[in-house]
Design a protein around this motif. Structure first.
Motif, PDB file in Angstrom:
ATOM      1  N   GLN A  70       0.826  -1.204   0.000  1.00  0.00           N
ATOM      2  CA  GLN A  70       0.000   0.000   0.000  1.00  0.00           C
ATOM      3  C   GLN A  70       0.866   1.261   0.000  1.00  0.00           C
ATOM      4  O   GLN A  70       0.619   2.205  -0.772  1.00  0.00           O
ATOM      5  CB  GLN A  70      -0.929  -0.002   1.215  1.00  0.00           C
ATOM      6  CG  GLN A  70      -1.872   1.201   1.293  1.00  0.00           C
ATOM      7  CD  GLN A  70      -2.766   1.151   2.535  1.00  0.00           C
ATOM      8  OE1 GLN A  70      -2.785   0.150   3.259  1.00  0.00           O
ATOM      9  NE2 GLN A  70      -3.492   2.229   2.789  1.00  0.00           N
ATOM     10  N   ALA A  71       1.874   1.284   0.844  1.00  0.00           N
ATOM     11  CA  ALA A  71       2.745   2.457   0.935  1.00  0.00           C
ATOM     12  C   ALA A  71       3.518   2.677  -0.363  1.00  0.00           C
ATOM     13  O   ALA A  71       3.669   3.819  -0.824  1.00  0.00           O
ATOM     14  CB  ALA A  71       3.713   2.303   2.105  1.00  0.00           C
ATOM     15  N   ALA A  72       4.022   1.589  -0.956  1.00  0.00           N
ATOM     16  CA  ALA A  72       4.773   1.710  -2.199  1.00  0.00           C
ATOM     17  C   ALA A  72       3.882   2.226  -3.330  1.00  0.00           C
ATOM     18  O   ALA A  72       4.302   3.062  -4.140  1.00  0.00           O
ATOM     19  CB  ALA A  72       5.380   0.355  -2.574  1.00  0.00           C
ATOM     20  N   THR A 186       8.691  -3.972  -5.291  1.00  0.00           N
ATOM     21  CA  THR A 186       8.971  -2.848  -6.171  1.00  0.00           C
ATOM     22  C   THR A 186       8.143  -1.631  -5.771  1.00  0.00           C
ATOM     23  O   THR A 186       7.140  -1.754  -5.068  1.00  0.00           O
ATOM     24  CB  THR A 186       8.661  -3.203  -7.634  1.00  0.00           C
ATOM     25  OG1 THR A 186       7.242  -3.414  -7.774  1.00  0.00           O
ATOM     26  CG2 THR A 186       9.403  -4.458  -8.070  1.00  0.00           C
ATOM     27  N   VAL A 187       8.563  -0.459  -6.205  1.00  0.00           N
ATOM     28  CA  VAL A 187       7.823   0.775  -5.963  1.00  0.00           C
ATOM     29  C   VAL A 187       7.219   1.210  -7.295  1.00  0.00           C
ATOM     30  O   VAL A 187       7.875   1.828  -8.136  1.00  0.00           O
ATOM     31  CB  VAL A 187       8.729   1.870  -5.370  1.00  0.00           C
ATOM     32  CG1 VAL A 187       7.955   3.178  -5.207  1.00  0.00           C
ATOM     33  CG2 VAL A 187       9.271   1.421  -4.015  1.00  0.00           C
ATOM     34  N   GLU A 188       5.976   0.835  -7.498  1.00  0.00           N
ATOM     35  CA  GLU A 188       5.215   1.131  -8.706  1.00  0.00           C
ATOM     36  C   GLU A 188       3.756   1.332  -8.304  1.00  0.00           C
ATOM     37  O   GLU A 188       3.371   1.045  -7.170  1.00  0.00           O
ATOM     38  CB  GLU A 188       5.307  -0.032  -9.701  1.00  0.00           C
ATOM     39  CG  GLU A 188       6.722  -0.436 -10.074  1.00  0.00           C
ATOM     40  CD  GLU A 188       6.737  -1.719 -10.895  1.00  0.00           C
ATOM     41  OE1 GLU A 188       6.718  -1.611 -12.135  1.00  0.00           O
ATOM     42  OE2 GLU A 188       6.752  -2.811 -10.303  1.00  0.00           O
ATOM     43  N   VAL A 213      12.128  -2.448  -1.809  1.00  0.00           N
ATOM     44  CA  VAL A 213      11.969  -2.625  -0.363  1.00  0.00           C
ATOM     45  C   VAL A 213      12.226  -4.091  -0.030  1.00  0.00           C
ATOM     46  O   VAL A 213      11.479  -4.974  -0.455  1.00  0.00           O
ATOM     47  CB  VAL A 213      10.552  -2.230   0.098  1.00  0.00           C
ATOM     48  CG1 VAL A 213      10.437  -2.371   1.621  1.00  0.00           C
ATOM     49  CG2 VAL A 213      10.215  -0.810  -0.337  1.00  0.00           C
ATOM     50  N   ILE A 214      13.300  -4.356   0.717  1.00  0.00           N
ATOM     51  CA  ILE A 214      13.584  -5.731   1.130  1.00  0.00           C
ATOM     52  C   ILE A 214      12.524  -6.167   2.128  1.00  0.00           C
ATOM     53  O   ILE A 214      12.333  -5.527   3.170  1.00  0.00           O
ATOM     54  CB  ILE A 214      14.989  -5.848   1.739  1.00  0.00           C
ATOM     55  CG1 ILE A 214      16.064  -5.448   0.720  1.00  0.00           C
ATOM     56  CG2 ILE A 214      15.241  -7.278   2.224  1.00  0.00           C
ATOM     57  CD1 ILE A 214      17.466  -5.402   1.287  1.00  0.00           C
ATOM     58  N   ARG A 438      14.157  -1.963 -12.844  1.00  0.00           N
ATOM     59  CA  ARG A 438      13.048  -2.917 -12.710  1.00  0.00           C
ATOM     60  C   ARG A 438      12.263  -2.690 -11.424  1.00  0.00           C
ATOM     61  O   ARG A 438      11.036  -2.792 -11.418  1.00  0.00           O
ATOM     62  CB  ARG A 438      13.586  -4.356 -12.700  1.00  0.00           C
ATOM     63  CG  ARG A 438      14.214  -4.849 -13.974  1.00  0.00           C
ATOM     64  CD  ARG A 438      14.860  -6.204 -13.742  1.00  0.00           C
ATOM     65  NE  ARG A 438      13.898  -7.177 -13.186  1.00  0.00           N
ATOM     66  CZ  ARG A 438      14.255  -8.259 -12.487  1.00  0.00           C
ATOM     67  NH1 ARG A 438      15.527  -8.504 -12.245  1.00  0.00           N
ATOM     68  NH2 ARG A 438      13.334  -9.083 -12.035  1.00  0.00           N
ATOM     69  N   SER A 439      12.974  -2.408 -10.346  1.00  0.00           N
ATOM     70  CA  SER A 439      12.339  -2.383  -9.026  1.00  0.00           C
ATOM     71  C   SER A 439      11.883  -0.995  -8.599  1.00  0.00           C
ATOM     72  O   SER A 439      11.004  -0.864  -7.743  1.00  0.00           O
ATOM     73  CB  SER A 439      13.313  -2.935  -7.981  1.00  0.00           C
ATOM     74  OG  SER A 439      14.504  -2.163  -7.960  1.00  0.00           O
TER      75      SER A 439
END
Length: 461
Positions: A70-72, A186-188, A213-214, A438-439
């Motif tokens: 949700q945050a990403a 990933t941040v998308e 984000v690990i 990519r991430s």
């Protein structure tokens, strides 16, 4: 450098952002946001000045993968910088948000997910100490950890670390067999999970959280050992270094091996008379099976064992464990008493020649105190210095760095900069940049920390 670049937050409707983050634990109070936007960069007077005004616009505390997703997604929707943090024990401003935005606090993601023979899988926010205690219930232990392991998280260690306590025995983090698996969000606008195995983890290791984000990691375990924490004293620092070299004999089972010169003694108050001001110290963690040979070797080099006991035994007598007398804890011990010090990190050419350190002792005098840590990388012994440097301004510090490197055979890893490349890597890791495409295709993660990412690389997703 402009530490804070506010263009991301100028036109943001933060009320709408908070509405999109409904259900999550949001921290908006200025004092808490400021606290959670800092790490141990205060070791550096340069970074202390540069990063003083870098504060997140919002802190989001997450406890599940769904929270992270949700945050990403919200960060991607609003094009907000997003910086991940946990214990905040890094020294280089790794988790300081240079451009504001969101700080994502993952300390509540701390569960042990799986524990088996030779491996443990845990969430990224789990503290290293807690992981080790869980492993010890099965008579296993972590292979390495930072000296700040009571607070440091496994995710932060992998994202920002290099090696630590245990690296003399097991190598550095990137050595084969230490890091087994990782899962990254990933941040998308529609975040995905990418699974990494084995050497693929190098794409996020020591990337300062700039490329995903690990979520969780699987690391190798070894059989637990009740290490004997030893302090060996020597009349000369050359004698301490020569012993450190001799102790690399593969017949000795040693977990930690560090030399610290006598001028550190006044800062090691808990050591009392076991580290006197006229003796140089070698701090070690030795297998009980190797203690007899270890003692004999110390005596051959003119050394005397002043402390030898398990961690519990030392603590019961009021002495610190050996790992709190090594690595960057040496700097911390000095800074507790005198904030007029800072530090430098040095890698020496191998085979290590102690004459290099003797030259530095002669050249720098009381401006630089010597401390060396021994470790292995790719199976080969390496020698590293964490030098205590009297703070006399940036020009003086730069002069010390130039002098060290001018003599050849030594590389300074500058801990007074915020970028991966300027600090230690020296070159751009193209593999990590390709993974970032990519991430983190929009370039939102921890902006300003890698020189390899250019604004024109950003893509809408």
């Amino acid at each position: 450098m402009n530490a804070r670049l506010p263009q991301h937050s100028m036109a943001i409707d933060w009320d709408a952002v908070r509405a999109d983050l409904h259900g999550l634990n949001l921290i908006t109070a200025p004092s808490q946001r400021k606290q959670l936007s800092k790490d141990f960069y205060w070791y550096s007077p340069i970074l202390t000045a540069q990063l003083a005004d870098c504060v997140a616009d919002l802190v989001v505390k997450v406890s599940t993968e769904d929270d992270v997703r949700q945050a990403a997604a919200v960060a991607a929707k609003w094009k907000l910088p997003i910086t991940v943090r946990a214990g905040g024990t890094g020294n280089y401003g790794q988790c300081v948000p240079l451009e504001g935005g969101i700080v994502l606090d993952v300390t509540q993601m701390c569960r042990v997910l799986d524990l088996a023979q030779g491996r443990i899988r845990v969430e990224a926010g789990a503290r290293m100490y807690d992981i080790d205690m869980a492993a010890r219930e099965t008579e296993q232990a972590l292979r390495m950890w930072p000296s700040t392991w009571h607070v440091a998280s496994i995710g932060g260690f992998i994202a920002g670390g290099f090696g630590g306590i245990g690296s003399f025995r097991h190598g550095i983090l990137r050595d084969a067999g230490n890091l087994l698996r990782a899962r990254v969000m990933t941040v998308e606008r529609e975040p995905r999970i990418i699974a990494l195995v084995g050497d693929e983890i190098q794409q996020v290791h020591h990337a300062y959280g700039t490329n995903g984000v690990i979520l969780d990691v699987e690391v190798a375990l070894s059989p637990a050992v009740e290490w004997v924490h030893c302090t060996a004293l020597f009349p000369t620092y050359r004698g301490a270094l020569d012993f450190g070299i001799a102790a690399q004999d593969p017949s000795l089972d040693i977990f930690l091996l560090s030399t610290v010169e006598a001028r550190f003694s006044p800062y090691y108050t808990a050591m009392r008379d076991r580290f006197p001001a006229d003796r140089h110290a070698v701090f070690t963690m030795v297998s009980p099976d190797s203690m007899q040979d270890f003692r004999a070797l110390a005596e051959q080099h003119g050394g005397v064992i002043s402390i030898a006991g398990t961690e519990a035994e030392l603590l019961a007598e009021g002495f610190p464990p050996a790992y709190e007398c090594a690595f960057n804890h040496t700097t911390l011990q000095a800074l507790k008493a005198d904030r007029g010090w800072t530090y430098l990190q040095v890698a020496y050419a191998q085979p290590f020649n102690p004459e290099v350190v003797e030259r530095h002792l002669a050249i720098f005098g009381d401006d630089v105190l010597q401390h060396q840590d021994f470790a292995r990388a790719n199976g080969e012994c390496g020698t590293f210095g964490i030098l205590l440097v009297r703070w006399k301004g940036e020009e003086h510090l730069s002069g010390v760095m130039r002098e060290i490197e001018s003599q050849g055979g030594s590389i300074v890893f500058n801990p007074h900069v915020v970028t991966i490349e300027d600090g230690g890597m020296k070159t751009i890791d193209e593999q990590q940049i390709e993974f970032k495409k990519r991430s983190d295709p929009m370039g939102l993660m921890n902006p300003g920390k890698t020189l390899g990412w250019k604004p024109e690389m950003a893509q809408e997703r």
